[in-house]
Design a protein around this motif. Structure first.
Motif, PDB file in Angstrom:
ATOM      1  N   GLY A  97       0.824  -1.218   0.000  1.00 48.44           N
ATOM      2  CA  GLY A  97       0.000   0.000   0.000  1.00 48.44           C
ATOM      3  C   GLY A  97       0.845   1.249   0.000  1.00 48.44           C
ATOM      4  O   GLY A  97       1.944   1.265  -0.552  1.00 48.44           O
ATOM      5  N   CYS A  98       0.347   2.307   0.620  1.00 51.39           N
ATOM      6  CA  CYS A  98       1.091   3.574   0.648  1.00 51.39           C
ATOM      7  C   CYS A  98       0.537   4.403   1.798  1.00 51.39           C
ATOM      8  O   CYS A  98      -0.666   4.646   1.885  1.00 51.39           O
ATOM      9  CB  CYS A  98       0.891   4.300  -0.678  1.00 51.39           C
ATOM     10  N   SER A  99       1.418   4.844   2.687  1.00 52.28           N
ATOM     11  CA  SER A  99       0.960   5.621   3.853  1.00 52.28           C
ATOM     12  C   SER A  99       0.330   6.939   3.412  1.00 52.28           C
ATOM     13  O   SER A  99      -0.598   7.434   4.049  1.00 52.28           O
ATOM     14  CB  SER A  99       2.129   5.895   4.797  1.00 52.28           C
ATOM     15  N   SER A 183       0.532  12.926   4.371  1.00 50.04           N
ATOM     16  CA  SER A 183       1.990  12.900   4.174  1.00 50.04           C
ATOM     17  C   SER A 183       2.468  11.453   4.021  1.00 50.04           C
ATOM     18  O   SER A 183       1.743  10.508   4.305  1.00 50.04           O
ATOM     19  CB  SER A 183       2.700  13.563   5.352  1.00 50.04           C
ATOM     20  N   CYS A 184       3.726  11.352   3.591  1.00 49.17           N
ATOM     21  CA  CYS A 184       4.370  10.043   3.386  1.00 49.17           C
ATOM     22  C   CYS A 184       5.306   9.770   4.560  1.00 49.17           C
ATOM     23  O   CYS A 184       6.149  10.619   4.877  1.00 49.17           O
ATOM     24  CB  CYS A 184       5.147  10.090   2.070  1.00 49.17           C
ATOM     25  N   ILE A 185       5.205   8.593   5.173  1.00 47.07           N
ATOM     26  CA  ILE A 185       6.060   8.285   6.333  1.00 47.07           C
ATOM     27  C   ILE A 185       7.542   8.286   5.962  1.00 47.07           C
ATOM     28  O   ILE A 185       8.384   8.609   6.785  1.00 47.07           O
ATOM     29  CB  ILE A 185       5.713   6.914   6.987  1.00 47.07           C
ATOM     30  N   GLU A 276      13.548   3.606   3.976  1.00 48.59           N
ATOM     31  CA  GLU A 276      13.135   2.646   2.942  1.00 48.59           C
ATOM     32  C   GLU A 276      11.631   2.461   3.042  1.00 48.59           C
ATOM     33  O   GLU A 276      11.100   2.256   4.137  1.00 48.59           O
ATOM     34  CB  GLU A 276      13.823   1.290   3.165  1.00 48.59           C
ATOM     35  N   CYS A 277      10.948   2.530   1.914  1.00 47.70           N
ATOM     36  CA  CYS A 277       9.486   2.415   1.943  1.00 47.70           C
ATOM     37  C   CYS A 277       9.094   0.967   2.263  1.00 47.70           C
ATOM     38  O   CYS A 277       9.364   0.060   1.478  1.00 47.70           O
ATOM     39  CB  CYS A 277       8.896   2.831   0.608  1.00 47.70           C
ATOM     40  N   PRO A 278       8.446   0.741   3.413  1.00 45.37           N
ATOM     41  CA  PRO A 278       8.102  -0.633   3.793  1.00 45.37           C
ATOM     42  C   PRO A 278       7.074  -1.248   2.853  1.00 45.37           C
ATOM     43  O   PRO A 278       6.981  -2.475   2.743  1.00 45.37           O
ATOM     44  CB  PRO A 278       7.526  -0.469   5.210  1.00 45.37           C
TER      45      PRO A 278
END
Ligand code: SF4
Length: 320
Positions: A97-99, A183-185, A276-278
């Motif tokens: 997914g995407c935060s 926002s993006c984590i 790093e994007c989980p």
């Protein structure tokens, strides 16, 4: 010769030469593999097309393949499906997914939109199909400034879902916009203090940053741009070193494009791999192989949502 996934006798066997097996499946399915720069290096290396959100959506719009294997996150594969309703779109891990997309729930956004009835909605592509369906125009970090500049000055705008990109676009265009506070984590994890310290240790290095980063980070940047723009910039710049404030997956391509230069990932606030994007990293080469082998997990959505989400994406493609 095969090894077995997790030693389960009934699990799908994983070939030893995954690259060759994926190439075979690509021919068998007439498939194209589209991968984002934030994917693991081995996925980047097997992709037919590598890009940022704008490049990937343009590629998805023009492909002749029957099957699109999308090595990225859910909203990206959804965008490919919106543009290609008759094609099979596979995502190696449906949990990717995407935060940022999650920070804009459709029911809350519908309420927010109803409070600003005179505004048009420009949404960053990092949002769900439902949010796209409620938008007038989609943008990416590559074209957000260009798109906002084309909107008549008297037309009020809601910008969603990323508050950092929205604030950056407001500064670049001089336009006032109502911002959804998402926002993006990953892009909010960078530490200004540690980055300044890194710059003291590497005074020759330029800081390059993605506009999803917070203002405290962007104000130190020598260059701000989308992932594709950052990649081009480090090739063209006279500098030999860069501190890179975005997801470090892009550094694989930077090193390939400019092997004699040094790339240092911008540090996160805590001593973790939080930069790093989980979500992106849930995809693996093994899962990509299995998705092609089993023709699933497949991206689907209600046709009414798809049709409503298509219109603002087409406007973006026309305006970019
Ligand atoms: S890096 Fe941020 S915006 Fe991109 S997919 Fe990951 S969580 Fe979403």
């Amino acid at each position: 010769m095969f090894t077995t996934l997790l030693n389960q006798p009934n699990a799908n066997p994983i070939p030893n030469d995954l690259f060759a097996a994926i190439e075979d499946l690509k021919k068998e399915l007439n498939a194209v593999i589209l991968a984002h720069y934030y994917q693991d290096a081995d996925i980047q290396d097997i992709a037919d097309y590598l890009g940022d959100s704008l490049g990937l959506s343009q590629q998805a719009a023009s492909t002749n393949a029957d099957v699109i294997v999308f090595a990225g996150v859910h909203f990206m594969a959804e965008t490919a499906k919106i543009l290609n309703p008759d094609k099979l779109v596979l995502l190696p891990d449906l949990e990717a997914g995407c935060s940022l997309a999650d920070s804009c729930p459709p029911s809350e956004f519908a309420r927010f939109k109803s409070q600003h009835p005179d505004h048009i909605v420009i949404s960053y592509i990092n949002c769900t199909a439902e949010i796209k369906a409620m938008s007038d125009i989609i943008c990416t970090s590559s074209n957000a400034v260009k798109i906002v500049n084309q909107i008549p000055a008297e037309q009020p705008i809601i910008f969603a879902p990323d508050r950092n990109l929205g604030r950056y676009v407001m500064e670049e265009t001089g336009r006032d916009m109502v911002l959804w506070q998402g926002s993006c984590i990953v892009h909010e994890t960078f530490s200004e203090k540690k980055m300044v310290q890194l710059k003291i240790e590497h005074p020759e290095a330029e800081i390059i940053a993605h506009p999803e980063c917070e203002e405290v980070v962007l104000r130190h940047a020598n260059y701000i741009g989308s992932t594709t723009a950052l990649l081009k910039y480090c090739q063209q710049s006279d500098s030999d070193g860069f501190i890179v404030a975005t997801e470090p997956g892009i550094i694989h391509q930077m090193r390939k494009a400019a092997p004699h230069k040094t790339f240092i990932p911008a540090p996160a606030m805590s001593n973790c791999a939080c930069n790093e994007c989980p979500h992106m990293r849930l995809n693996t080469l093994e899962k990509l192989y299995l998705a092609m082998k089993n023709r699933q997990p497949e991206i689907t959505m209600p046709e009414a949502t798809r049709v409503a989400a298509l219109r603002p994406i087409q406007r973006m493609l026309e305006m970019s």
